[in-house]
Scaffold this active site. Structure first.
Site, PDB file in Angstrom:
ATOM      1  N   ASN A 109       0.851  -1.186   0.000  1.00 23.96           N
ATOM      2  CA  ASN A 109       0.000   0.000   0.000  1.00 23.96           C
ATOM      3  C   ASN A 109       0.881   1.228   0.000  1.00 23.96           C
ATOM      4  OD1 ASN A 109      -2.436   1.557   0.245  1.00 23.96           O
ATOM      5  ND2 ASN A 109      -1.923   1.886   2.412  1.00 23.96           N
ATOM      6  N   HIS A 111       0.860   5.144   1.352  1.00 28.54           N
ATOM      7  CA  HIS A 111       0.129   5.994   2.291  1.00 28.54           C
ATOM      8  C   HIS A 111       0.772   7.385   2.298  1.00 28.54           C
ATOM      9  CE1 HIS A 111      -2.385   6.998   5.679  1.00 28.54           C
ATOM     10  NE2 HIS A 111      -1.320   7.516   6.267  1.00 28.54           N
ATOM     11  N   SER A 138       4.846   6.724   2.467  1.00 34.19           N
ATOM     12  CA  SER A 138       5.387   5.417   2.832  1.00 34.19           C
ATOM     13  C   SER A 138       4.773   4.340   1.950  1.00 34.19           C
ATOM     14  CB  SER A 138       5.006   5.069   4.288  1.00 34.19           C
ATOM     15  OG  SER A 138       5.333   6.111   5.187  1.00 34.19           O
TER      16      SER A 138
HETATM   17  C1  GAR Z   1      -2.573   8.945  -2.885  1.00 36.50           C
HETATM   18  O1  GAR Z   1      -2.117  10.128  -2.310  1.00 36.50           O
HETATM   19  C2  GAR Z   1      -2.412   7.794  -1.937  1.00 36.50           C
HETATM   20  O2  GAR Z   1      -1.263   7.880  -1.139  1.00 36.50           O
HETATM   21  C3  GAR Z   1      -3.655   7.938  -1.106  1.00 36.50           C
HETATM   22  O3  GAR Z   1      -4.669   8.269  -2.014  1.00 36.50           O
HETATM   23  C4  GAR Z   1      -4.086   8.976  -3.108  1.00 36.50           C
HETATM   24  C5  GAR Z   1      -4.476   8.298  -4.376  1.00 36.50           C
HETATM   25  O4  GAR Z   1      -4.086   9.070  -5.487  1.00 36.50           O
HETATM   26  N1  GAR Z   1      -3.972   6.733  -0.396  1.00 36.50           N
HETATM   27  C6  GAR Z   1      -4.538   6.722   0.786  1.00 36.50           C
HETATM   28  O5  GAR Z   1      -4.861   7.709   1.384  1.00 36.50           O
HETATM   29  C7  GAR Z   1      -4.749   5.327   1.351  1.00 36.50           C
HETATM   30  N2  GAR Z   1      -5.084   5.412   2.732  1.00 36.50           N
HETATM   31  P1  GAR Z   1      -3.992   8.434  -6.920  1.00 36.50           P
HETATM   32  O6  GAR Z   1      -5.334   7.767  -7.208  1.00 36.50           O
HETATM   33  O7  GAR Z   1      -3.732   9.609  -7.819  1.00 36.50           O
HETATM   34  O8  GAR Z   1      -2.862   7.447  -6.922  1.00 36.50           O
END
Ligand code: GAR
Length: 216
Positions: A109, A111, A138
């Protein structure tokens, strides 16, 4: 040795998926994406996958009576695709303990915080409110506990004077796009060893200098 086969799970815009797709387009990259699965039918990330010629699948969690039933459908789709590694990339569903145990050590994952600080949602706003001078992102192995698994790669970014949620999230996102492909590359190269809850990276070259913010 063949390339590591990866399934990517998304719920939204898919910019981290794009970073992985771009990395996989390099001939020397040790992984390839065999399927992109979204729980949201109109997630923009599905378009990104199609443009890259990667198979997509929508599995709508609302069509299942329980989390376990949804996760069983995910499990089957991932296995059918032949994936050996699962990357959660903005996948906004909690996975059941049954799924995470079955896939232990094979689900990553990303984060948007320097774990174990700021687990959960709204990490950038909470970092600003806490007044931290360094924030970041992370990549970790997924365990049954939310945002709690062994850390593989982290990137720190400064929180600058005048930052708001938007400017800080952009700086972190640029770092996310570097560390997710790096984590997959390290795993694909067979350099990641999990001992207890600590990940060791064979042949890792760390930068021993401290990152100061503000700079001195
Ligand atoms: C990213 O910032 C990721 O780290 C976060 O959602 C966004 C997705 O963006 N994930 C979380 O918050 C998980 N708990 P993306 O769809 O453009 O990759």
């Amino acid at each position: 040795m063949g390339k590591l086969k990866v399934a990517v799970l998304i719920s939204g815009r898919g910019s981290n998926l794009q970073a992985l797709l771009d990395a996989c387009a390099s001939p020397g990259f040790p992984a390839r994406i065999v399927r992109v699965i979204s729980n949201v039918a109109d997630a923009f990330g599905l378009e990104r996958a199609k443009r890259a010629g990667v198979a997509t699948q929508v599995i709508d969690h609302k069509a299942f009576p329980s989390r376990e039933a949804f996760d069983a459908a995910l499990d089957e789709a991932i296995r059918t695709a032949g994936a050996e590694l699962v990357c959660l990339a903005g996948f906004m569903r909690l996975l059941s303990p049954g799924f995470t145990e079955a896939w232990r050590g094979r689900v990553l994952n990303i984060h948007p915080a320097l774990l174990p600080s700021f687990k959960g949602l709204h990490t950038h706003q909470r970092a600003l409110e806490a007044g931290v001078k360094l924030h970041g992102c992370s990549v970790h192995f997924v365990t049954p506990d939310l945002d709690d698994g062994p850390l593989i790669v982290q990137a720190a970014v400064p929180v600058l004077e005048g930052d708001d949620e938007d400017s800080l999230s952009k700086r972190v996102l640029a770092a996310e796009h570097r560390i997710y492909p790096l984590a997959v590359k390290l795993i694909g190269e067979g350099r990641v060893r999990l001992e207890g809850r600590v990940v060791h990276i064979d042949g890792a070259a760390g930068n021993p200098a401290a990152l100061l913010n503000p700079a001195d």
